[in-house]
Scaffold this motif. Structure first.
Motif, PDB file in Angstrom:
ATOM      1  N   TRP A  83       0.849  -1.192   0.000  1.00 63.09           N
ATOM      2  CA  TRP A  83       0.000   0.000   0.000  1.00 63.09           C
ATOM      3  C   TRP A  83       0.887   1.245   0.000  1.00 63.09           C
ATOM      4  CZ3 TRP A  83      -5.347   0.061  -0.168  1.00 63.09           C
ATOM      5  CH2 TRP A  83      -6.005  -1.157   0.040  1.00 63.09           C
ATOM      6  N   ALA A  84       0.592   2.195  -0.876  1.00 57.30           N
ATOM      7  CA  ALA A  84       1.272   3.488  -0.866  1.00 57.30           C
ATOM      8  C   ALA A  84       0.589   4.446   0.105  1.00 57.30           C
ATOM      9  CB  ALA A  84       1.291   4.093  -2.269  1.00 57.30           C
ATOM     10  N   ASP A  85      -0.719   4.332   0.209  1.00 59.63           N
ATOM     11  CA  ASP A  85      -1.538   5.058   1.179  1.00 59.63           C
ATOM     12  C   ASP A  85      -2.852   4.305   1.254  1.00 59.63           C
ATOM     13  OD1 ASP A  85      -3.040   5.961  -1.105  1.00 59.63           O
ATOM     14  OD2 ASP A  85      -1.690   7.674  -1.298  1.00 59.63           O
ATOM     15  N   ASP A  86      -3.904   4.935   1.765  1.00 60.90           N
ATOM     16  CA  ASP A  86      -5.143   4.200   1.996  1.00 60.90           C
ATOM     17  C   ASP A  86      -5.968   3.943   0.739  1.00 60.90           C
ATOM     18  OD1 ASP A  86      -4.893   3.784   4.783  1.00 60.90           O
ATOM     19  OD2 ASP A  86      -5.446   5.877   5.143  1.00 60.90           O
ATOM     20  N   ARG A  87      -5.561   4.463  -0.412  1.00 59.26           N
ATOM     21  CA  ARG A  87      -6.311   4.179  -1.633  1.00 59.26           C
ATOM     22  C   ARG A  87      -5.438   3.851  -2.835  1.00 59.26           C
ATOM     23  NH1 ARG A  87      -7.472   8.754  -5.015  1.00 59.26           N
ATOM     24  NH2 ARG A  87      -6.324  10.619  -4.401  1.00 59.26           N
ATOM     25  N   ARG A  88      -4.108   3.896  -2.677  1.00 53.73           N
ATOM     26  CA  ARG A  88      -3.209   3.557  -3.770  1.00 53.73           C
ATOM     27  C   ARG A  88      -2.302   2.400  -3.372  1.00 53.73           C
ATOM     28  NH1 ARG A  88      -0.124   8.920  -5.336  1.00 53.73           N
ATOM     29  NH2 ARG A  88       0.182   8.924  -3.063  1.00 53.73           N
ATOM     30  N   LEU A  89      -1.995   1.551  -4.354  1.00 49.36           N
ATOM     31  CA  LEU A  89      -1.151   0.387  -4.105  1.00 49.36           C
ATOM     32  C   LEU A  89      -0.097   0.261  -5.203  1.00 49.36           C
ATOM     33  CD1 LEU A  89      -4.430  -0.732  -3.704  1.00 49.36           C
ATOM     34  CD2 LEU A  89      -3.107  -2.431  -2.430  1.00 49.36           C
ATOM     35  N   ILE A  90       0.993  -0.422  -4.843  1.00 43.44           N
ATOM     36  CA  ILE A  90       2.005  -0.810  -5.817  1.00 43.44           C
ATOM     37  C   ILE A  90       1.752  -2.276  -6.161  1.00 43.44           C
ATOM     38  CG2 ILE A  90       4.473  -1.095  -6.242  1.00 43.44           C
ATOM     39  CD1 ILE A  90       4.935   1.118  -4.140  1.00 43.44           C
ATOM     40  N   ALA A  91       1.783  -2.583  -7.452  1.00 41.09           N
ATOM     41  CA  ALA A  91       1.432  -3.930  -7.900  1.00 41.09           C
ATOM     42  C   ALA A  91       2.320  -4.348  -9.063  1.00 41.09           C
ATOM     43  CB  ALA A  91      -0.039  -3.967  -8.328  1.00 41.09           C
ATOM     44  N   TRP A  92       2.384  -5.657  -9.295  1.00 44.65           N
ATOM     45  CA  TRP A  92       2.869  -6.166 -10.567  1.00 44.65           C
ATOM     46  C   TRP A  92       1.682  -6.157 -11.531  1.00 44.65           C
ATOM     47  CZ3 TRP A  92       7.726  -6.230 -11.431  1.00 44.65           C
ATOM     48  CH2 TRP A  92       8.681  -6.774 -10.566  1.00 44.65           C
ATOM     49  N   GLU A  93       1.902  -5.693 -12.729  1.00 39.71           N
ATOM     50  CA  GLU A  93       0.871  -5.771 -13.771  1.00 39.71           C
ATOM     51  C   GLU A  93       1.524  -6.286 -15.040  1.00 39.71           C
ATOM     52  OE1 GLU A  93      -1.894  -6.378 -14.584  1.00 39.71           O
ATOM     53  OE2 GLU A  93      -3.123  -4.658 -15.118  1.00 39.71           O
ATOM     54  N   ARG A  94       0.941  -7.301 -15.613  1.00 45.49           N
ATOM     55  CA  ARG A  94       1.517  -7.916 -16.790  1.00 45.49           C
ATOM     56  C   ARG A  94       1.392  -6.997 -18.000  1.00 45.49           C
ATOM     57  NH1 ARG A  94      -1.118 -13.382 -17.817  1.00 45.49           N
ATOM     58  NH2 ARG A  94       0.286 -13.366 -19.615  1.00 45.49           N
ATOM     59  N   VAL A  95       2.332  -7.137 -18.905  1.00 49.44           N
ATOM     60  CA  VAL A  95       2.307  -6.349 -20.141  1.00 49.44           C
ATOM     61  C   VAL A  95       2.077  -7.238 -21.352  1.00 49.44           C
ATOM     62  CG1 VAL A  95       3.823  -4.578 -19.182  1.00 49.44           C
ATOM     63  CG2 VAL A  95       4.820  -6.502 -20.435  1.00 49.44           C
ATOM     64  N   THR A  96       2.012  -8.542 -21.124  1.00 48.73           N
ATOM     65  CA  THR A  96       1.851  -9.496 -22.214  1.00 48.73           C
ATOM     66  C   THR A  96       0.435 -10.044 -22.237  1.00 48.73           C
ATOM     67  OG1 THR A  96       2.731 -11.176 -20.703  1.00 48.73           O
ATOM     68  CG2 THR A  96       4.263 -10.190 -22.275  1.00 48.73           C
TER      69      THR A  96
END
Length: 400
Positions: free
Chosen positions: A343-356
């Protein structure tokens, strides 16, 4: 978390995020106050309805017409993989990352060895440091707890990230193979093992060949130390392993630090077993009951939202994960991203997201995702090969 609380908190957050009023604002408000009164009431009603929609589980994903603006201290390097310069959003930074390599012991058995790159807070760059077999970074990004090669070891180092020097060693009687800081950074949890937990074996790959992968070996875990960081003092607790424990069954603190948990083998992925600080098996705390051990983000900073696993993938290469009420397990909404990491804050997150696409080899990048938006902000470059030991890098996050 009821509807009234959600409405109140969301309206308060909206108010604090508004820019300061421009000169002459009060005069303009007085001039148009009457004719804008009805429209203002309608706007508030619409905002309230939107928040109520979250509370009853309606996904809030916009059409993509409005961008997620990199704000709140976003440091992104979408051209770098692995990153050379600091990646950070809001409360959270990529404090380190590591790569794997396997050192063969026999034809079919090896030991996994990590190589770390640690964030130098004075330069904002990641610096390779091959001294360490395991690294955990404390909140504040000033100190890391480190274990030397080769695991398990009989001392824990407290490393000054600015100087790269170990300030203090904590000797231990039972050999340690993993580390975890409490949420407030005042305590250190050290998982103990009788043998190296990073046993690797030959596994079949997608092309019919063989690669190194985690071996299904019996766990050599023996227990854990619960240590005070300042004094280095604490107690060891023995925990007997059973057939449901992984070879690397590291303990982590619960949010409050009053319990610990470890991932276990079960009828579904991501299962976790909680223990009290005396080593006894217990039920999960009420707000961590529905979490998964394989989803790193877990509870939001305010504890009101739970990050869960992948909910759906939409071709080409577009995925969504579930956000749930931690007390009931009921889904509140979905958010972009295939693997919610922090979590970056209470409404944003860091994630892996695929590009393929779904029919292509999995490749991903770090992205910033926001609850209520379908947009993403790339934070890193794309992993060259997610499952190539020498090329794939694994993130280590810490609160800053």
């Amino acid at each position: 978390m009821n509807v009234e609380e959600l409405v109140r908190d969301s309206l308060r957050e909206q108010a604090t995020e508004q820019p300061p009023a421009a000169p002459g604002f009060a005069d303009r408000v007085l001039a148009v106050r009457r004719r804008r009164h009805v429209r203002r009431l309608a706007s508030v009603a619409a905002a309230t309805a939107a928040v109520v929609a979250i509370a009853v589980g309606v996904p809030l994903l916009d059409s993509g017409k409005s961008d997620v603006r990199p704000s709140g201290g976003v440091e992104q390097h979408s051209d770098q993989s692995p990153p050379r310069q600091e990646i950070a959003v809001g409360q959270t930074a990529l404090a380190a990352y590591y790569t794997w390599r396997t050192v063969p012991q026999t034809r079919d058995r090896g030991i996994g060895v990590r190589t770390y790159w640690l964030l130098d807070p004075s330069t904002g760059r990641y610096v390779k440091d091959s001294r360490w077999a395991y690294v955990a970074v404390a909140p504040g990004l000033r100190t890391a707890a480190v274990l030397e090669q080769t695991l398990p070891v009989r001392r824990i180092g407290l490393l000054d990230l600015a100087t790269g020097e170990v300030e203090r060693w904590i000797p231990v009687e039972h050999r340690v193979g993993a580390l975890d800081f409490s949420y407030d950074g005042t305590r250190l949890l050290a998982t103990t093992y009788d043998a190296n937990p990073d046993v690797r074996g030959k596994v079949e790959n997608a092309k019919g060949g063989q690669d190194w992968g985690p071996a299904f070996a019996q766990s050599s875990r023996t227990g854990f130390y619960d240590l005070d960081v300042d004094s280095g003092e604490g107690a060891w607790t023995g925990v007997a392993s059973d057939r449901n424990d992984l070879a690397r069954g590291d303990f982590c603190y619960s949010r409050t630090g009053d319990q610990v948990y470890a991932r276990v083998i079960g009828e579904r992925d991501g299962m976790q077993q909680f223990y009290d600080l005396d080593g006894g098996k217990i039920a999960a705390p009420a707000d961590e009951k529905y979490l998964r051990a394989d989803v790193g983000a877990r509870l939001s900073p305010n504890g009101r939202l739970a990050a869960l696993g992948l909910a759906k993938e939409v071709a080409p290469g577009k995925s969504y994960s579930s956000i749930r009420d931690p007390r009931t397990g009921k889904e509140i909404t979905k958010v972009r991203g295939g693997d919610l990491l922090a979590w970056a804050d209470d409404r944003r997150l860091i994630a892996w997201e695929r590009v393929t696409g779904l029919d292509e080899p999995y490749r991903a990048r770090l992205v910033l995702v926001t609850i209520g938006s379908d947009r993403i902000v790339p934070l890193s470059g794309v992993q060259k090969k997610m499952y190539d030991e020498l090329k794939a890098w694994q993130p280590v996050f810490a609160r800053r």
